[in-house]
Design an enzyme around this catalytic site. Structure first.
Site, short mmCIF file in Angstrom:
data_model
loop_
_atom_site.label_atom_id
_atom_site.label_comp_id
_atom_site.label_asym_id
_atom_site.label_seq_id
_atom_site.Cartn_x
_atom_site.Cartn_y
_atom_site.Cartn_z
N ASP A 84 11.53 -40.61 7.48
CA ASP A 84 10.21 -40.56 7.90
C ASP A 84 9.78 -38.99 7.57
OD1 ASP A 84 7.63 -40.98 8.52
OD2 ASP A 84 7.87 -41.52 10.74
N HIS A 86 6.73 -36.08 9.06
CA HIS A 86 5.63 -35.55 9.98
C HIS A 86 5.00 -34.25 9.33
CE1 HIS A 86 3.58 -34.98 13.68
NE2 HIS A 86 3.75 -33.63 13.58
N SER A 87 3.84 -34.39 9.27
CA SER A 87 2.92 -33.15 8.77
C SER A 87 2.45 -32.67 10.31
CB SER A 87 1.75 -33.65 7.97
OG SER A 87 0.93 -32.73 7.66
N ARG A 172 -2.57 -31.86 28.31
CA ARG A 172 -2.39 -30.39 27.61
C ARG A 172 -3.84 -30.05 26.65
NH1 ARG A 172 1.94 -31.38 23.66
NH2 ARG A 172 1.27 -29.46 22.86
N1 URA Z 1 1.23 -33.41 17.41
C1 URA Z 1 1.82 -33.76 18.38
O1 URA Z 1 2.20 -35.03 18.59
N2 URA Z 1 2.01 -33.24 19.53
C2 URA Z 1 1.79 -31.96 19.60
O2 URA Z 1 1.83 -31.32 20.68
C3 URA Z 1 0.62 -31.32 18.53
C4 URA Z 1 0.78 -31.95 17.58
#
Ligand code: URA
Length: 443
Positions: A84, A86-87, A172
């Site tokens: 996979d 992730h960007s 957050r």
């Molecule tokens: N993408 C996420 O999944 N988590 C983060 O904390 C920031 C970007």
């Protein structure tokens, strides 16, 4: 709980180092409600200021992963690696829509769990939702079946995947503690570890449209992700790529799907998008031990694309996920666009010298392509296309992009924002496209 949540927060607040046990206990308490939202906010703010060591980041990653369902592909008898990407997020970044089918053609399996737009950036999940009928939340058994039979499935996070991160991320987001490597790293990796991968590639963006606007910040996050992923047992590589201009010439949802399908069928291929897609796919073939040499890996990726097989796989994935069966052939019949299409005129002659890419993302949100309220629906049919890249020569009045909007007023508002985002000058400096490749070699 073995530990009082407030004592764990106190220890981190005072700069102490938490044990694996303490972190696991605190995160397990999120699920049971013994760790309250207020305590999660206290914890994340303490981490924001006092950081986490690598060991603590690994412990937090694993604790978040274990808060929900995890996938295991070992009983599926797959004849290739489970990979996979992730960007870290950007504008006009529709790479996933091409990367997953390309890798499937090359023999990998790609169970891609994608996300919604975040901040000023677009999300793959929102783009896929512009395809009528496409089911981004299939039953887990269907997801597994499609990954095995088609080679890839791009969907959204299932309800019980990493629920503690969902909670922590939401907190957050509203307590100003997103921008911390110590928190971003476990948040991203917990979700990837829960998908049961054999290998992961990280496309860490850098520049005016990225969350990390300097190379230094992007490298710091890339290194944190690499070290923690490897320590958690997931072979990972990272590529730091440029986000000082939209990657595709299209920005939005349906418009980026159209751009991706045109890319797959060869009708229109944006050069920078092509180079980044090929680089990421090739690196993944090497990471998955499917190729050893860069050149051979790149050729295999290019063949998967030029043969039309990747387009075919995208069509099959779409049909299996309840989208149209003839989406690739008749895309224009299915994607719907807003009625006002207007060229945005260059305010002066010269070269495109700089683009405030973040502001393009914000302009797309103002059109309705992204959210201002997390629960509000978005408009899949608005956005920008034919956005000129840095270095393009324009005469005053010639189009720098085309806006697709619901009303003339919205089109004029977006046109003004785009004209401000584009800096036109007598000369330009091209940004690099690929800044660094950080392979899965000891660091
Ligand atoms: N993408 C996420 O999944 N988590 C983060 O904390 C920031 C970007």
């Amino acid at each position: 709980m073995k530990y009082l949540p407030q004592e764990i927060i106190r220890k981190k607040r005072d700069g102490g180092k938490l044990s694996d046990d303490e972190i696991a206990d605190f995160i397990a308490g999120i699920k049971t409600g013994e760790t309250t939202d207020v305590q999660v906010a206290g914890f994340t703010m303490s981490v924001f200021f006092n950081d986490l060591s690598t060991d603590e980041r690994v412990a937090l990653t694993l604790a978040l992963r274990d808060s929900g369902d995890t996938m295991d592909w070992s009983d599926m008898k797959l004849d290739g690696p489970v990979l996979d990407k992730h960007s870290t997020g950007g504008i006009g970044d529709n790479v996933s829509l091409m990367l997953a089918p390309i890798l499937a053609v090359c023999g990998a399996y790609v169970p891609m769990i994608s996300g919604r737009g975040l901040g000023h950036t677009g999300g793959t999940l929102d783009k896929l939702d512009s395809i009528p009928g496409y089911d981004t939340v299939p039953e887990p058994a269907d997801f597994r079946r499609i990954v095995k039979s088609v080679g890839c499935a791009v969907i959204g996070q299932t309800p019980n995947m990493v629920p503690a991160d969902k909670k922590m991320y939401g907190i957050r987001d509203v307590t100003a503690s997103v921008e911390s490597d110590a928190l971003i790293t476990p948040s991203i990796l917990s979700k990837k570890l829960a998908s049961g991968l054999d290998g992961l590639i990280l496309d860490v963006k850098t520049g005016s449209g990225a969350f990390m606007d300097t190379l230094e910040k992007s490298e710091s996050l890339a290194n944190s992700l690499l070290v923690v992923a490897r320590q958690a047992g997931l072979p990972t590589s990272a590529i730091i790529t440029d986000m000082n201009q939209p990657l595709a010439s299209a920005v939005g949802n349906a418009v980026e799907v159209k751009n991706a399908v045109d890319f797959l069928t060869g009708k229109h291929i944006d050069p920078r998008l092509y180079d980044v897609t090929v680089a990421l796919c090739a690196e993944m073939l090497i990471l998955g031990s499917m190729e050893t040499e860069q050149e051979a890996a790149e050729q295999r990726v290019k063949d998967a694309l030029s043969s039309g097989k990747a387009a075919e796989v995208f069509g099959r994935m779409c049909a299996e996920l309840k989208g149209p069966k003839d989406f690739i052939e008749n895309m224009d019949k299915y994607l719907s666009f807003a009625p006002v299409m207007m060229d945005i005129a260059a305010p002066k002659s010269g070269y495109v010298a700089d683009i405030n890419t973040r502001n393009i993302g914000l302009a797309a949100i103002r059109l309705g392509a992204g959210r201002t309220d997390p629960s509000a629906p978005i408009d899949y049919g608005v956005g920008f296309e034919d956005c000129l890249p840095i270095g393009a020569k324009v005469e005053v009045g010639q189009p720098i992009a085309r806006v697709i909007a619901r009303s003339e007023d919205a089109a004029n508002m977006a046109a003004e924002l785009m004209q401000k985002a584009y800096e036109i000058d007598d000369s330009f400096t091209e940004n690099k496209l690929i800044y660094k490749i950080l392979n899965d070699k000891p660091i």
